[in-house]
Design an enzyme around this catalytic site. Structure first.
Site, PDB file in Angstrom:
ATOM      1  CE  LYS A  85      -7.922   1.301   5.524  1.00 30.51           C
ATOM      2  NZ  LYS A  85      -7.117   2.003   4.536  1.00 30.51           N
ATOM      3  CG  HIS A 109      -8.290   3.456   0.332  1.00 33.29           C
ATOM      4  ND1 HIS A 109      -8.017   2.305   1.056  1.00 33.29           N
ATOM      5  CD2 HIS A 109      -9.026   3.071  -0.724  1.00 33.29           C
ATOM      6  CE1 HIS A 109      -8.564   1.277   0.441  1.00 33.29           C
ATOM      7  NE2 HIS A 109      -9.194   1.708  -0.639  1.00 33.29           N
ATOM      8  N   GLY A 141     -12.317   7.031   8.282  1.00 33.23           N
ATOM      9  CA  GLY A 141     -12.492   8.194   7.400  1.00 33.23           C
ATOM     10  C   GLY A 141     -13.213   9.323   8.113  1.00 33.23           C
ATOM     11  N   GLY A 142     -12.456  10.300   8.593  1.00 34.31           N
ATOM     12  CA  GLY A 142     -13.071  11.498   9.162  1.00 34.31           C
ATOM     13  C   GLY A 142     -13.543  11.377  10.599  1.00 34.31           C
ATOM     14  NE  ARG A 144      -9.643  13.887  11.620  1.00 31.65           N
ATOM     15  CZ  ARG A 144      -9.556  12.764  10.881  1.00 31.65           C
ATOM     16  NH1 ARG A 144     -10.056  11.615  11.352  1.00 31.65           N
ATOM     17  NH2 ARG A 144      -8.969  12.771   9.711  1.00 31.65           N
ATOM     18  NE  ARG A 164      -5.350  12.877   6.009  1.00 28.69           N
ATOM     19  CZ  ARG A 164      -6.224  12.151   5.306  1.00 28.69           C
ATOM     20  NH1 ARG A 164      -7.253  11.573   5.910  1.00 28.69           N
ATOM     21  NH2 ARG A 164      -6.077  11.991   4.009  1.00 28.69           N
TER      22      ARG A 164
HETATM   23  C1  LIG Z   1      -0.349   9.595   4.511  1.00 31.39           C
HETATM   24  C2  LIG Z   1      -1.379   8.525   4.345  1.00 31.39           C
HETATM   25  C3  LIG Z   1      -1.093   7.381   3.599  1.00 31.39           C
HETATM   26  C4  LIG Z   1      -2.061   6.361   3.430  1.00 31.39           C
HETATM   27  N1  LIG Z   1      -1.770   5.237   2.690  1.00 31.39           N
HETATM   28  C5  LIG Z   1      -2.713   4.267   2.549  1.00 31.39           C
HETATM   29  C6  LIG Z   1      -2.428   3.087   1.789  1.00 31.39           C
HETATM   30  O1  LIG Z   1      -1.334   2.902   1.251  1.00 31.39           O
HETATM   31  N2  LIG Z   1      -3.397   2.136   1.688  1.00 31.39           N
HETATM   32  C7  LIG Z   1      -4.635   2.299   2.289  1.00 31.39           C
HETATM   33  O2  LIG Z   1      -5.497   1.416   2.181  1.00 31.39           O
HETATM   34  N3  LIG Z   1      -4.921   3.407   3.006  1.00 31.39           N
HETATM   35  C8  LIG Z   1      -3.993   4.380   3.152  1.00 31.39           C
HETATM   36  N4  LIG Z   1      -4.291   5.510   3.878  1.00 31.39           N
HETATM   37  C9  LIG Z   1      -5.623   5.624   4.495  1.00 31.39           C
HETATM   38  C10 LIG Z   1      -5.619   5.138   5.946  1.00 31.39           C
HETATM   39  O3  LIG Z   1      -5.266   3.768   6.032  1.00 31.39           O
HETATM   40  C11 LIG Z   1      -7.002   5.318   6.580  1.00 31.39           C
HETATM   41  O4  LIG Z   1      -7.960   4.604   5.830  1.00 31.39           O
HETATM   42  C12 LIG Z   1      -7.407   6.785   6.643  1.00 31.39           C
HETATM   43  O5  LIG Z   1      -6.298   7.609   6.965  1.00 31.39           O
HETATM   44  C13 LIG Z   1      -8.523   6.975   7.658  1.00 31.39           C
HETATM   45  O6  LIG Z   1      -9.064   8.247   7.536  1.00 31.39           O
HETATM   46  P1  LIG Z   1      -8.671   9.483   8.524  1.00 31.39           P
HETATM   47  O7  LIG Z   1      -7.220   9.801   8.282  1.00 31.39           O
HETATM   48  O8  LIG Z   1      -9.596  10.564   8.111  1.00 31.39           O
HETATM   49  O9  LIG Z   1      -8.915   9.015   9.953  1.00 31.39           O
HETATM   50  C14 LIG Z   1      -3.333   6.519   4.048  1.00 31.39           C
HETATM   51  C15 LIG Z   1      -3.610   7.659   4.810  1.00 31.39           C
HETATM   52  C16 LIG Z   1      -2.658   8.677   4.962  1.00 31.39           C
HETATM   53  C17 LIG Z   1      -2.995   9.904   5.775  1.00 31.39           C
END
Ligand SMILES: Cc1cc2nc3c(=O)[nH]c(=O)nc-3n(C[C@H](O)[C@H](O)[C@H](O)COP(=O)(O)O)c2cc1C
Length: 221
Positions: A85, A109, A141-142, A144, A164
């Site tokens: 990832k 991320h 990522g994004g 929605r 999210r």
């Molecule tokens: C609060 C939070 C913590 C996250 N921590 C990590 C992490 O530790 N490692 C990682 O690869 N992605 C992390 N992510 C990213 C998510 O795994 C994911 O890729 C991302 O939320 C997808 O995008 P979206 O929220 O827009 O749908 C985190 C996301 C959020 C919101």
């Protein structure tokens, strides 16, 4: 919760429900949040390109230096497929394939690392092109809207993940909220497919969307 009609409304509700510090932790991206906003904006710049045969009837219907070692080590402790990832470029795709990844997730991320990296949807095609069908390429990522899912599939994704919206809907309405988010995305995807003349996922093609890159190339001709 019946009045919720799209995934983004959970963000408004969760903002009212959660303590500010918790909401800010989930919702924020890095620094100016350029990449966070761009994850959404880039989707909105990809337009549908409906095939000419459609008639009204249709409408009725990372630390990359370590990736090699990490994958090799993981392979010694599990027989599960390992997805890498955070891949955004052809070069990282080559490395992931070379070290035996079973799949790739194009991800920044959740726009929480280096701000001003590109939106994931704008990197997808480069990765798909390099993967040449040797392994599935997913994206997050994004995402929605069902139309976002459609666009990602049209650009070669094998599937998408959401982050999210799951956190927000869980906080607002528990399991029922998460089910509703998934159902709304599914319903919206099905509607987009029906309105663009795609009876099955296989019918969604690259020709169904127009990207910024397409528009620039066309303007040069
Ligand atoms: C609060 C939070 C913590 C996250 N921590 C990590 C992490 O530790 N490692 C990682 O690869 N992605 C992390 N992510 C990213 C998510 O795994 C994911 O890729 C991302 O939320 C997808 O995008 P979206 O929220 O827009 O749908 C985190 C996301 C959020 C919101």
């Amino acid at each position: 919760m019946e009045m919720i009609t799209n995934v983004s409304e959970y963000e408004r509700l969760v903002k009212e429900k959660l303590p500010k510090m918790v909401y800010d932790y989930y919702a924020s991206g890095a620094e100016d949040q350029w990449t966070l906003n761009e994850n959404r904006e880039a989707f909105s710049r990809i337009l549908f390109n409906l095939p000419p045969h459609l008639v009204l009837e249709n409408f009725a219907a990372l630390d990359l230096g370590k990736m090699d070692k990490d994958v090799k080590w993981l392979q010694t402790i599990t027989s599960l497929p390992i997805l890498v990832k955070g891949v955004m470029t052809a070069e990282d795709t080559r490395i992931a394939i070379e070290y035996g990844a079973a799949g790739i997730i194009v991800s920044n991320h959740g726009a929480r690392q280096l701000d001003y990296v590109p939106a994931t949807i704008s990197c997808l095609e480069e990765v798909v092109r390099e993967a040449k069908g040797r392994l599935p390429v997913f994206l997050d990522g994004g995402v929605r809207r069902g139309t976002d899912v459609f666009k990602a599939l049209a650009l070669g994704a094998a599937g998408v993940f959401i982050g999210r919206p799951v956190l927000y809907s869980l906080a607002v309405d528990g399991e029922a909220g998460v089910r509703k988010v998934l159902q709304m995305l599914r319903d919206e995807l099905e509607l987009a497919m029906a309105l663009s003349g795609c009876p099955s996922l296989r019918d969604i093609t690259r020709a169904h969307v127009v990207t910024d890159g397409d528009r620039i190339r066309r303007a040069r001709l």
